[in-house]
Scaffold this active site. Structure first.
Site, short mmCIF file in Angstrom:
data_model
loop_
_atom_site.label_atom_id
_atom_site.label_comp_id
_atom_site.label_asym_id
_atom_site.label_seq_id
_atom_site.Cartn_x
_atom_site.Cartn_y
_atom_site.Cartn_z
N ASP A 1 24.61 23.45 10.89
CA ASP A 1 25.97 23.69 10.41
C ASP A 1 26.65 24.80 11.19
OD1 ASP A 1 28.25 23.69 8.85
OD2 ASP A 1 27.30 24.52 7.07
N GLU B 1 35.63 28.64 9.09
CA GLU B 1 35.44 27.57 8.09
C GLU B 1 34.55 28.01 6.95
OE1 GLU B 1 33.60 24.07 6.13
OE2 GLU B 1 32.63 25.69 7.23
N GLU B 2 33.55 28.83 7.25
CA GLU B 2 32.57 29.20 6.24
C GLU B 2 33.11 30.22 5.22
OE1 GLU B 2 30.01 27.68 5.75
OE2 GLU B 2 29.11 26.92 7.59
#
Length: 451
Positions: free
Chosen positions: A171, A203-204
């Site tokens: 990821d 994004e995280e």
């Protein structure tokens, strides 16, 4: 395996990759196939050198290795971003470095998205996107081979089963690497294909990169793209939809006092606890009893009380307490869920004005999102995690699609069950299968939009 017999092919592969910046030479991948076949027929137990040789001789696996070796925890994506810019420019891509957060006074802290496309086709119709950032902590890149049960199949297929570990190995650097190789290989056969790549930051955490791109001129009005393929760990399945997300903080105020005389103070923890107990059940109780709805497609909504902070010492009555809560929404109406939460807290605390709710993400939250799954040959599933796809808002227009809308897909290698964990890892086979999967999605997108 005899390394000497492979050396000319390896040199040919490396030379072709470095000498020509444009990936317009289909033969350059042929030596890799020979290497794969010979690697998979080795009967002696592979050693560390054998594993490294497999990585070194594969454009895909070596790119993935180089990406994972960069520590790119959210907020620190610049180094891996600079590497990707150089990599893509060397392969005849026009790269637009989209500054999301400018450099600080000492040159630190710059954050940027990468928007890239072949110099020959400046207006992408199919866009592949993933993210460069990872969650903490950084875990170094490593190679391993799962223990064999002694079968002939295991001894012959050891190459496919090489386990590549490290933070971001799944990821989402697995998606980044396989998307890039899919685009390069597709361009070898279709040099004028209007393809684009978008790699974002943040994004995280908060989706800041995709939010910035969505609001920028690069997200054209009307859209030039007719298809966007998002890369996340989906176990090589197409995702038909993922849950939404709602963050909030619930706080309580009290009055400090000596713990031997608690009646002289007011415990913020005692005020907060009834609300937390109630919240912890909201996804499990019937809707008619005040629970949070789910959906037939995505199942139950889920709630997680992820962090609790209170007080300053065990012998002091706590004057403050707060908890951070995340709801994964299977239900489409975010405002309705906020009403359910507010009512539950009010009832649990008997309307205590010292207990308050602060909604995250400027109070917006994210509803569930649907994706297209109209390409044959893929498994289809739903996922409980959220992505930054929610932030990409298309302007009105068809994007060149005869159906009058932009198609979106969510697909990628690796499992979410190991992403973010200490055992984050992916196999060689998954990475290589993902390249084929992305090319299949690209081909289907162009076929669907033939004029």
């Amino acid at each position: 395996m005899k390394v000497s017999s492979l050396l000319p092919s390896v040199l040919l592969l490396v030379g072709a990759t470095r000498a020509s910046p444009h990936p317009a030479q289909p033969p350059q991948q042929q030596p890799l196939n020979n290497i794969i076949e010979e690697s998979n027929t080795q009967t002696n137990p592979p050693n560390k050198h054998d594993l490294e040789h497999v990585i070194d001789t594969s454009p895909l696996l070596s790119l993935h290795r180089d990406l994972v070796k960069f520590e790119s925890i959210s907020g620190n994506e610049a180094d891996v971003g600079d590497f990707l810019i150089q990599y893509l420019q060397a392969r005849d891509f026009k790269v637009e470095k989209q500054i999301v957060v400018p450099k600080g006074p000492k040159g630190q802290g710059e954050r940027f998205n990468i928007y890239a496309y072949p110099n020959s086709t400046p207006e992408p119709r199919v866009l592949l996107s993933s993210h460069m950032d990872t969650v903490p902590p950084y875990i170094p890149y490593s190679l391993d081979l799962p223990s064999s049960n002694g079968s002939t199949t295991d001894s012959l297929n050891w190459r496919d089963n090489i386990l590549i570990a490290g933070r971001g190995s799944v990821d989402a650097k697995a998606s980044v690497a396989s998307q890039i190789l899919a685009v390069l290989e597709y361009l070898q056969l279709h040099p004028e294909a209007p393809l684009g790549l978008l790699f974002v930051v943040g994004e995280e955490v908060d989706g800041i990169g995709m939010q910035y791109f969505s609001q920028s001129e690069l997200n054209t009005s009307p859209p030039t793209v007719h298809t966007v393929i998002f890369g996340e760990p989906t176990e090589l399945a197409l995702v038909s939809g993922h849950k939404g997300s709602l963050f909030f903080k619930i706080s309580a105020k009290g009055k400090a006092a000596h713990s031997g005389y608690p009646w002289l103070g007011q415990s913020a923890v005692s005020a907060l606890l009834p609300a937390l107990v109630k919240l912890d059940t909201l996804a499990d109780i019937p809707v008619e009893d005040g629970g949070i709805p789910g959906s037939e497609k995505l199942g139950k909504s889920t709630i997680n009380i992820g962090r609790i902070d209170a007080g300053i010492a065990s012998n002091v009555v706590p004057a403050s307490a707060e908890a951070s809560v995340n709801i994964r929404l299977a239900y489409h109406d975010v405002e309705k869920v906020k009403e359910i939460v507010t009512k539950a807290v009010d009832e649990a605390t008997n309307g205590d004005e010292n207990v308050t709710i602060e909604w995250g993400n400027k109070g917006k939250g994210h509803a569930p999102i649907d994706f297209d799954t109209d390409v044959d040959g893929f498994k289809v599933m739903t996922v409980n995690y959220a992505t930054d796809a929610w932030y990409l808002k298309f302007h009105e227009g068809s994007g060149g699609s005869p159906e009058g809308r932009v198609h979106t897909y969510l697909y990628g290698p690796g499992s979410i069950f190991v992403a973010h964990g200490a055992d984050e890892a992916i196999t060689v086979r998954d990475l290589e299968d993902a390249v084929s999967g992305y090319k299949k999605l690209i081909e289907a997108a162009f076929e669907r939009n033939k004029v």
